[in-house]
Design a protein around this motif. Structure first.
Motif, mmCIF file in Angstrom:
data_model
loop_
_atom_site.group_PDB
_atom_site.id
_atom_site.type_symbol
_atom_site.label_atom_id
_atom_site.label_comp_id
_atom_site.label_asym_id
_atom_site.label_seq_id
_atom_site.Cartn_x
_atom_site.Cartn_y
_atom_site.Cartn_z
ATOM 1 N N LEU A 1 1.233 -1.148 -0.176
ATOM 2 C CA LEU A 1 0.264 0.023 -0.090
ATOM 3 C C LEU A 1 1.048 1.407 0.023
ATOM 4 O O LEU A 1 0.415 1.581 -0.647
ATOM 5 C CB LEU A 1 -0.986 0.103 0.804
ATOM 6 N N GLY A 2 1.942 1.246 0.624
ATOM 7 C CA GLY A 2 2.637 2.820 0.669
ATOM 8 C C GLY A 2 3.563 2.943 -1.161
ATOM 9 O O GLY A 2 3.648 3.766 -1.194
ATOM 10 N N ASP A 3 3.462 1.696 -1.637
ATOM 11 C CA ASP A 3 3.949 2.233 -2.316
ATOM 12 C C ASP A 3 3.122 2.108 -4.160
ATOM 13 O O ASP A 3 3.343 3.478 -4.356
ATOM 14 C CB ASP A 3 4.452 0.320 -3.168
ATOM 15 N N ALA A 4 1.735 1.227 -3.389
ATOM 16 C CA ALA A 4 -0.050 2.076 -4.726
ATOM 17 C C ALA A 4 -0.037 3.313 -4.322
ATOM 18 O O ALA A 4 -0.814 4.298 -4.986
ATOM 19 C CB ALA A 4 -0.418 1.351 -4.226
ATOM 20 N N PRO B 1 -0.130 7.695 -2.922
ATOM 21 C CA PRO B 1 0.948 8.567 -2.679
ATOM 22 C C PRO B 1 1.494 9.021 -1.222
ATOM 23 O O PRO B 1 2.411 10.360 -1.321
ATOM 24 C CB PRO B 1 -0.300 9.856 -3.202
ATOM 25 N N HIS B 2 0.573 8.347 -0.248
ATOM 26 C CA HIS B 2 2.218 8.939 0.755
ATOM 27 C C HIS B 2 2.600 7.657 1.546
ATOM 28 O O HIS B 2 1.527 6.348 1.041
ATOM 29 C CB HIS B 2 0.743 9.142 1.996
ATOM 30 N N PRO B 3 3.652 8.093 2.149
ATOM 31 C CA PRO B 3 4.043 6.860 2.693
ATOM 32 C C PRO B 3 3.717 6.108 4.012
ATOM 33 O O PRO B 3 4.108 5.026 4.142
ATOM 34 C CB PRO B 3 5.867 7.724 2.192
ATOM 35 N N ASP B 4 2.845 6.651 5.020
ATOM 36 C CA ASP B 4 3.406 6.120 6.045
ATOM 37 C C ASP B 4 1.803 5.911 6.458
ATOM 38 O O ASP B 4 1.146 6.134 6.389
ATOM 39 C CB ASP B 4 4.079 6.805 7.261
ATOM 40 N N PRO B 5 2.040 4.538 7.074
ATOM 41 C CA PRO B 5 0.405 4.080 7.355
ATOM 42 C C PRO B 5 0.191 4.574 8.274
ATOM 43 O O PRO B 5 1.018 4.272 9.542
ATOM 44 C CB PRO B 5 0.484 2.311 8.035
ATOM 45 N N PHE B 6 -1.060 5.508 8.945
ATOM 46 C CA PHE B 6 -1.730 6.138 9.856
ATOM 47 C C PHE B 6 -3.117 5.462 10.200
ATOM 48 O O PHE B 6 -2.634 4.722 11.992
ATOM 49 C CB PHE B 6 -2.333 7.845 9.491
ATOM 50 N N SER B 7 -3.587 3.837 9.431
ATOM 51 C CA SER B 7 -4.823 3.683 10.275
ATOM 52 C C SER B 7 -4.939 2.071 9.092
ATOM 53 O O SER B 7 -5.386 2.425 7.988
ATOM 54 C CB SER B 7 -5.641 4.259 10.586
ATOM 55 N N VAL B 8 -4.534 1.336 9.717
ATOM 56 C CA VAL B 8 -4.595 0.392 8.862
ATOM 57 C C VAL B 8 -5.553 -1.096 9.707
ATOM 58 O O VAL B 8 -5.738 -1.354 11.039
ATOM 59 C CB VAL B 8 -3.461 -0.577 8.785
ATOM 60 N N SER B 9 -6.604 -1.597 8.833
ATOM 61 C CA SER B 9 -7.889 -2.470 9.587
ATOM 62 C C SER B 9 -7.550 -3.494 8.868
ATOM 63 O O SER B 9 -8.077 -3.134 6.963
ATOM 64 C CB SER B 9 -9.325 -1.635 9.272
ATOM 65 N N ALA B 10 -7.761 -4.350 9.157
ATOM 66 C CA ALA B 10 -7.232 -5.988 8.545
ATOM 67 C C ALA B 10 -8.413 -6.573 9.192
ATOM 68 O O ALA B 10 -7.812 -6.933 10.094
ATOM 69 C CB ALA B 10 -6.342 -6.256 8.785
ATOM 70 N N ASP C 1 10.607 0.666 12.084
ATOM 71 C CA ASP C 1 10.103 1.989 11.285
ATOM 72 C C ASP C 1 8.232 2.007 11.828
ATOM 73 O O ASP C 1 8.254 0.953 11.913
ATOM 74 C CB ASP C 1 10.856 2.514 10.475
ATOM 75 N N PRO C 2 7.546 2.799 10.638
ATOM 76 C CA PRO C 2 5.950 2.172 10.539
ATOM 77 C C PRO C 2 6.138 1.088 9.351
ATOM 78 O O PRO C 2 4.617 0.819 10.995
ATOM 79 C CB PRO C 2 5.847 3.382 9.582
ATOM 80 N N LEU C 3 6.327 0.745 9.073
ATOM 81 C CA LEU C 3 5.938 -0.624 8.500
ATOM 82 C C LEU C 3 6.606 -1.891 10.075
ATOM 83 O O LEU C 3 5.523 -2.574 10.064
ATOM 84 C CB LEU C 3 6.738 -1.138 7.699
ATOM 85 N N SER C 4 7.515 -1.753 10.618
ATOM 86 C CA SER C 4 7.652 -2.481 11.878
ATOM 87 C C SER C 4 6.978 -2.786 12.286
ATOM 88 O O SER C 4 6.641 -4.562 13.218
ATOM 89 C CB SER C 4 9.077 -3.114 12.124
ATOM 90 N N LEU C 5 6.292 -1.559 12.629
ATOM 91 C CA LEU C 5 4.815 -0.995 13.918
ATOM 92 C C LEU C 5 4.145 -1.831 13.504
ATOM 93 O O LEU C 5 3.146 -2.981 14.262
ATOM 94 C CB LEU C 5 4.663 0.004 14.261
ATOM 95 N N LEU C 6 3.780 -2.045 12.130
ATOM 96 C CA LEU C 6 2.372 -3.143 11.821
ATOM 97 C C LEU C 6 2.690 -5.106 12.370
ATOM 98 O O LEU C 6 1.682 -5.698 12.962
ATOM 99 C CB LEU C 6 2.325 -3.341 10.209
ATOM 100 N N LEU C 7 3.771 -5.299 12.909
ATOM 101 C CA LEU C 7 4.108 -6.669 12.928
ATOM 102 C C LEU C 7 4.639 -6.276 14.425
ATOM 103 O O LEU C 7 3.472 -7.188 15.339
ATOM 104 C CB LEU C 7 5.532 -7.298 12.742
#
Lengths: 289, 289
Positions: free
Chosen positions: A60-63, A65-74, A205-211
């Motif tokens: 999603l960060g690639d797709a 226009p903004h780089p960082d996840p703010f709110s991710v609902s899975a 980083d923001p991505l590893s926080l999702l882990l």
């Protein structure tokens, strides 16, 4: 953390980055990514949900226009297994401060048909563009020093029973007050706390926080419940780019009822900033007699 | 609550039920519903996000094999306005205990093209099929008796400034400790508490809980911030079918940082059961000097 001193993995060149890499399937088709779910991130036989979230988050960060996840609902639809996967993303909205996207991770049935594992809605922004103002009443969790907390090497394993692969990739040290379950004496409190790092020393980083928000043993263990606690839904808010250094994670369950429980996770960085909050609804294991 | 005694609206025959009605657009096309966003549920000029969630929740309850929302994650894409809307649902997974669906609510641009307002992922189940076991450490909020709490009629209005329509449909009485903002003396704490009911006395059910979690004034008012606090994402867990009688709602913000804040809401019923938990990420109003 000892291992940080020894290792030298960096953001972009680490186990986590390699194992969450995604590649555009076709340069002419935006938003569709190939990925490999690595066996190194499994718990028992299932792929860890936080690792999957980081993988989807990278796509999603690639797709977007903004780089960082703010709110991710899975929402978790079926258990993922090691092997190939495809992530299909869709841009729903593009704004100045935030953009919103959707992503689905699919694997393949024996006949080759796609089987959806997770569907995600996410708002992305730019953490570095946010004002510095902080007015929080939240306090960091009280966790004993890293060297007084317990890891897999400390005997009665705070590792999840039966699992090993993911524990080799994480440097988790649990607060002794929340590892009673590992020696058959759960506290009865819905609490799990500890230090979190990546085993190769790669900074957060923001991505590893999702882990990070889904990497500790489930609070249900300290509630005296054994067995699998499958996630139904997990929403993570990344609130700040984490400072270098180890993270503290505190997970709390306040309501176990009707066979379901919520898990609220807070992640704090070395600068005492609340960098991520998450909540998941999970199915409680059936009590065993 | 006084009004409950006077009124006799029932579940299925009430203002809330009429205003959240959805109709299948085409009997041959499953999952697509027509709806009317009623001006009676607006705050200032925007339609309340909780009301929209209840509307979408009703459509999903019809489309999915399970009746009750268990976990509903909503991402708000653009402000809704009173008028016609269409809700498109998709069934993602059907299981024994849970089914998962997606829904989008669209309105129409002047040229007739559809504009998406909200996208939702939701897990549905059957609350009445859950085991009775409750092991919660959560405690109900301490709120003064209903008659000691403050409503719109009590002068300095705990109604949201500029709004009126939705307050006529709700019977909200705020804890005096959390209405300082209404008299220019905000507490500085990120707390909002009160009693919640529907003005026509209609009892609470899982659908109306989706409205309840987003119906109180924002905690940002008590943090001394004036102005609009737009929701980015709101996830609600319905944990139990509410017992008859008034509900207590407690909303807490622990982290206002970088121009965003989270709002955690808990809803308790008259039987002291935690019936719903929600968390939203919202954009903080810019501080005014």
């Amino acid at each position: 953390m000892a291992q940080v001193a020894q290792e030298s993995a960096t953001i972009g060149d680490s186990e986590f980055d390699r194992d969450t890499a995604v590649t555009l399937r076709d340069p002419h088709v935006p938003g569709v990514y190939e990925a490999q779910l690595c066996a190194g991130w499994t718990i028992i036989s299932a792929v860890n949900g936080g690792y999957l979230l980081a993988l989807i988050g990278r796509a999603l960060g690639d797709a977007l226009p903004h780089p960082d996840p703010f709110s991710v609902s899975a929402h978790y639809l079926s258990p993922s297994v090691p092997g190939p996967a495809v992530i299909r993303t869709e841009t729903l909205r593009t704004g100045r401060t935030l953009s919103t996207g959707q992503a689905s991770l699919f694997q393949y049935a024996e006949d080759g048909t796609e089987v959806e594992r997770i569907r995600v809605l996410a708002a992305y922004g730019d953490l570095d563009a946010l004002p510095d103002e902080v007015r929080t009443t939240a306090k960091p969790p009280t966790i004993p020093p890293y060297e007084h907390c317990l890891g897999p090497a400390d005997g009665p394993a705070p590792a999840i029973p039966g699992s090993s692969a993911i524990t080799d990739r994480l440097d988790i040290r649990l607060d002794p007050a929340t590892v009673g379950w590992a020696v058959g004496a759960p506290s009865g409190k819905g609490e799990m706390r500890g230090w979190f790092g990546l085993a190769d020393g790669r900074a957060a980083d923001p991505l590893s926080l999702l882990l990070t928000v889904d990497a500790l043993p489930p609070t249900s263990f300290e509630l005296g419940l054994k067995g699998w606690t499958p996630t139904v839904e997990l929403t993570t808010h990344v609130r700040c780019r984490p400072a270098p250094g180890p993270l503290r994670v505190a997970i709390t369950t306040r309501n176990l009822a009707g066979g379901f429980l919520e898990e609220d996770a807070e992640v704090w960085d070395s600068a005492d900033r609340l960098v991520a909050q998450s909540r998941q609804l999970a199915k409680a294991p059936l009590p065993r007699n």
